[in-house]
Design a protein around this motif. Structure first.
Motif, PDB file in Angstrom:
ATOM      1  N   LYS A   8      -5.764 -21.017  59.351  1.00 44.15           N
ATOM      2  CA  LYS A   8      -4.984 -22.100  59.933  1.00 44.15           C
ATOM      3  C   LYS A   8      -4.085 -22.715  58.881  1.00 44.15           C
ATOM      4  O   LYS A   8      -4.517 -23.010  57.773  1.00 44.15           O
ATOM      5  CB  LYS A   8      -5.930 -23.170  60.508  1.00 44.15           C
ATOM      6  CG  LYS A   8      -5.240 -24.409  61.066  1.00 44.15           C
ATOM      7  CD  LYS A   8      -4.422 -24.082  62.300  1.00 44.15           C
ATOM      8  CE  LYS A   8      -3.741 -25.320  62.855  1.00 44.15           C
ATOM      9  NZ  LYS A   8      -2.869 -25.001  63.995  1.00 44.15           N
ATOM     10  N   GLY A 132     -12.175 -27.111  68.178  1.00 44.70           N
ATOM     11  CA  GLY A 132     -10.986 -26.444  67.676  1.00 44.70           C
ATOM     12  C   GLY A 132     -11.041 -26.275  66.165  1.00 44.70           C
ATOM     13  O   GLY A 132     -11.513 -27.159  65.449  1.00 44.70           O
ATOM     14  N   ASP A 134      -8.622 -26.396  64.138  1.00 42.55           N
ATOM     15  CA  ASP A 134      -7.787 -27.400  63.488  1.00 42.55           C
ATOM     16  C   ASP A 134      -8.467 -28.766  63.474  1.00 42.55           C
ATOM     17  O   ASP A 134      -8.263 -29.573  62.564  1.00 42.55           O
ATOM     18  CB  ASP A 134      -6.412 -27.497  64.146  1.00 42.55           C
ATOM     19  CG  ASP A 134      -6.463 -27.484  65.660  1.00 42.55           C
ATOM     20  OD1 ASP A 134      -7.576 -27.520  66.217  1.00 42.55           O
ATOM     21  OD2 ASP A 134      -5.391 -27.423  66.285  1.00 42.55           O
ATOM     22  N   ASP A 182      -1.869 -26.391  69.741  1.00 44.50           N
ATOM     23  CA  ASP A 182      -2.782 -26.727  68.654  1.00 44.50           C
ATOM     24  C   ASP A 182      -2.742 -28.230  68.411  1.00 44.50           C
ATOM     25  O   ASP A 182      -1.983 -28.965  69.056  1.00 44.50           O
ATOM     26  CB  ASP A 182      -2.453 -25.942  67.380  1.00 44.50           C
ATOM     27  CG  ASP A 182      -1.049 -26.216  66.849  1.00 44.50           C
ATOM     28  OD1 ASP A 182      -0.385 -27.171  67.336  1.00 44.50           O
ATOM     29  OD2 ASP A 182      -0.601 -25.482  65.944  1.00 44.50           O
ATOM     30  N   HIS A 210      -9.075 -30.719  71.697  1.00 42.69           N
ATOM     31  CA  HIS A 210      -9.370 -29.314  71.988  1.00 42.69           C
ATOM     32  C   HIS A 210     -10.423 -29.186  73.083  1.00 42.69           C
ATOM     33  O   HIS A 210     -10.316 -28.327  73.969  1.00 42.69           O
ATOM     34  CB  HIS A 210      -9.848 -28.595  70.728  1.00 42.69           C
ATOM     35  CG  HIS A 210     -10.101 -27.135  70.933  1.00 42.69           C
ATOM     36  ND1 HIS A 210      -9.083 -26.212  71.012  1.00 42.69           N
ATOM     37  CD2 HIS A 210     -11.251 -26.438  71.099  1.00 42.69           C
ATOM     38  CE1 HIS A 210      -9.583 -25.009  71.202  1.00 42.69           C
ATOM     39  NE2 HIS A 210     -10.906 -25.119  71.260  1.00 42.69           N
TER      40      HIS A 210
END
Length: 281
Positions: A8, A132, A134, A182, A210
């Motif tokens: 990421k 998620g 991120d 995202d 997410h």
């Protein structure tokens, strides 16, 4: 040999490191290019920095401060180690408290407060959880900051402006759930930094962005499975899942049955859910 896989990019970059070095490898001095936190998920190695030596094993955490020198060794260790590393840009480091100047490169023993988040981070990296990748990129360094400072950050109540933006973001995510989204993209849409957006959204809505996105996709998929004759693979892609196996796994975890069984139940095969209910008696 060091294999580096970037998982990421963003304010918090997440990198998978796999090292095959052994005791015969000659160590060399390196420099931390950014503030970083690395979770040792497998193997072990030595870490020398600021005149100190740390022996890191599975579950340990390596903290790196930008500009500080370090050396990794394998004198007392077998071949190989694997780490999940989070590299923070200056703004991200400021957001979680690195700006205080109290942070130094160091090694931490396996701590339960960090190990549980580290394993959650690994499941996110593997795509086997609803967290998620991120989001966990922020959560792991933040948890480390809380542990090292000896206190939890004082939670702030969300103001009316933040509450409105969180609700608007949820509505936007619901509408665009079928798209590739995202954390950074959703935060830009809300005109907030990624870290602030993550905290505000979770505080106001009760789940992370997410998690809300995945649940929106599951909701759309459930309706289509019940009312549509298209192949399950097509439905998975149409609602926003990137691959069929992830969709099947996520749906089964939520519904308790596979998408195929859910479709059969929706078409009148009630025995599927009757069997599930029988387990509760």
């Amino acid at each position: 040999m060091l294999i580096r896989t970037e998982l990421k990019k963003g304010p918090v970059s997440i990198i998978d490191y796999r090292c095959t070095a052994g005791p015969t490898e000659k160590p060399f001095t390196e420099v931390h290019q950014s503030c970083s936190v690395s979770y040792v998920r497998q193997g072990s190695f030595g870490y020398r920095t600021r005149g100190k030596v740390f022996e890191l094993v599975t579950g340990s955490v390596l903290v790196g401060k930008a500009g500080e020198e370090f050396t990794c060794t394998h004198d007392y260790h077998g071949c190989g180690d694997e780490c999940l590393a989070f590299h923070l840009d200056p703004e991200a480091a400021d957001a979680i408290g690195w700006r205080t100047g109290n942070w130094q490169s160091t090694g931490l023993p396996p701590l339960p407060e960090l190990m549980v988040i580290g394993e959650l981070a690994q499941t996110a990296a593997d795509g086997t959880s609803n967290v998620g990748i991120d989001e966990i990129g922020w959560l792991f360094p933040l948890r480390l900051a809380q542990v090292l400072s000896g206190r939890l950050q004082d939670p702030q109540k969300a103001g009316s402006r933040d509450r409105r933006r969180a609700v608007e973001a949820a509505l936007w995510l619901e509408t665009h759930a079928h798209e590739e989204i995202d954390l950074e993209g959703a935060a830009r849409q809300a005109d907030m930094s990624s870290f602030h957006f993550l905290r505000v959204f979770a505080k106001v809505i009760g789940v992370t962005p997410h998690q809300y996105l995945v649940r929106s996709r599951l909701r759309h998929a459930s309706r289509l499975l019940a009312a549509d004759e298209r192949p399950i693979t097509d439905i998975a892609f149409d609602v926003g899942f990137a691959d069929l196996s992830n969709f099947v796994r996520t749906f089964h975890r939520a519904a308790g049955v596979s998408p195929r069984a859910f479709r059969k139940a929706a078409k009148g095969e009630r025995k599927i859910f009757q069997d599930r209910l029988a387990l509760l008696s």
